[in-house]
Design an enzyme around this catalytic site. Structure first.
Site, PDB file in Angstrom:
ATOM      1  N   ASP A 103       0.853  -1.192   0.000  1.00  0.00           N
ATOM      2  CA  ASP A 103       0.000   0.000   0.000  1.00  0.00           C
ATOM      3  C   ASP A 103       0.887   1.239   0.000  1.00  0.00           C
ATOM      4  O   ASP A 103       1.891   1.315   0.715  1.00  0.00           O
ATOM      5  CB  ASP A 103      -0.916   0.003   1.225  1.00  0.00           C
ATOM      6  N   VAL A 126     -10.965   3.075  -3.676  1.00  0.00           N
ATOM      7  CA  VAL A 126     -10.595   2.574  -5.004  1.00  0.00           C
ATOM      8  C   VAL A 126     -11.590   1.473  -5.380  1.00  0.00           C
ATOM      9  O   VAL A 126     -11.711   0.458  -4.672  1.00  0.00           O
ATOM     10  CB  VAL A 126      -9.152   2.019  -5.024  1.00  0.00           C
ATOM     11  N   HIS A 149     -10.267  -5.164  -3.553  1.00  0.00           N
ATOM     12  CA  HIS A 149      -8.950  -5.420  -2.978  1.00  0.00           C
ATOM     13  C   HIS A 149      -9.102  -5.806  -1.514  1.00  0.00           C
ATOM     14  O   HIS A 149     -10.023  -5.362  -0.829  1.00  0.00           O
ATOM     15  CB  HIS A 149      -8.031  -4.195  -3.105  1.00  0.00           C
TER      16      HIS A 149
HETATM   17  P1  AMP Z   1      -9.844   1.485   0.150  1.00  0.00           P
HETATM   18  O1  AMP Z   1     -10.164   2.621   1.061  1.00  0.00           O
HETATM   19  O2  AMP Z   1     -10.175   0.151   0.765  1.00  0.00           O
HETATM   20  O3  AMP Z   1     -10.453   1.652  -1.226  1.00  0.00           O
HETATM   21  O4  AMP Z   1      -8.274   1.470   0.027  1.00  0.00           O
HETATM   22  C1  AMP Z   1      -7.567   1.917  -1.069  1.00  0.00           C
HETATM   23  C2  AMP Z   1      -6.107   1.778  -0.723  1.00  0.00           C
HETATM   24  O5  AMP Z   1      -5.335   1.908  -1.914  1.00  0.00           O
HETATM   25  C3  AMP Z   1      -5.588   2.834   0.249  1.00  0.00           C
HETATM   26  O6  AMP Z   1      -5.054   2.186   1.404  1.00  0.00           O
HETATM   27  C4  AMP Z   1      -4.517   3.569  -0.558  1.00  0.00           C
HETATM   28  O7  AMP Z   1      -3.417   3.975   0.226  1.00  0.00           O
HETATM   29  C5  AMP Z   1      -4.137   2.525  -1.592  1.00  0.00           C
HETATM   30  N1  AMP Z   1      -3.569   3.052  -2.831  1.00  0.00           N
HETATM   31  C6  AMP Z   1      -4.087   3.999  -3.638  1.00  0.00           C
HETATM   32  N2  AMP Z   1      -3.321   4.184  -4.713  1.00  0.00           N
HETATM   33  C7  AMP Z   1      -2.268   3.330  -4.597  1.00  0.00           C
HETATM   34  C8  AMP Z   1      -1.127   3.032  -5.396  1.00  0.00           C
HETATM   35  N3  AMP Z   1      -0.877   3.679  -6.549  1.00  0.00           N
HETATM   36  N4  AMP Z   1      -0.256   2.087  -4.960  1.00  0.00           N
HETATM   37  C9  AMP Z   1      -0.489   1.442  -3.789  1.00  0.00           C
HETATM   38  N5  AMP Z   1      -1.566   1.659  -3.013  1.00  0.00           N
HETATM   39  C10 AMP Z   1      -2.450   2.589  -3.395  1.00  0.00           C
END
Ligand code: AMP
Length: 113
Positions: free
Chosen positions: A30, A96, A100
């Site tokens: 992350d 996102v 995931h």
């Molecule tokens: P969620 O709130 O469950 O949708 O979590 C999305 C996660 O994606 C967050 O913990 C972000 O820090 C992570 N994230 C967003 N963009 C990236 C990226 N380019 N590479 C790695 N992690 C990411």
């Protein structure tokens, strides 16, 4: 899916720190870790969230959990403990919209969104 950041990561169009990959899933660190170990495990196929699961693709979840176990053991957090979390839609904290699982550990976990 076009304009999906995790599809781009899965296709290596955007760099990430990959910790595991096979034909169906990718696991990467992350970008803003909430704990010493914070890995995201995604299907390469674009599913929006767990609401996109059906009888044909649900075996993916078992596979993701086995990979999470393997990664937890490799990271040395299996014995002390860890958390596997998937957020679904806005009030569930999903930012996102590509399904995931967060694998989080390496310290005593309090409340994570
Ligand atoms: P969620 O709130 O469950 O949708 O979590 C999305 C996660 O994606 C967050 O913990 C972000 O820090 C992570 N994230 C967003 N963009 C990236 C990226 N380019 N590479 C790695 N992690 C990411």
């Amino acid at each position: 899916m076009q304009d999906c950041i995790f599809c781009k990561i899965a296709k290596k169009e955007i760099p990430s720190q990959v910790v595991y990959e096979d034909e169906r899933i990718l696991a990467f660190r992350d970008i803003s870790p909430l704990a010493p170990v914070h890995v995201l495990i995604i299907p390469k196929e674009h599913l929006i969230n767990v609401l996109d699961l059906n009888e044909k693709n649900v075996d993916l979840i078992g596979h993701i959990h086995l990979v999470a176990n393997k990664l937890a053991r490799e990271a040395g957090i299996a014995e002390k403990g860890f958390r596997i979390v998937t957020n679904c839609n806005e009030e569930g904290g999903q930012i996102v919209f590509h399904m995931h699982y967060h694998l989080i550990g390496g310290e005593e976990l309090k409340n994570f969104a």
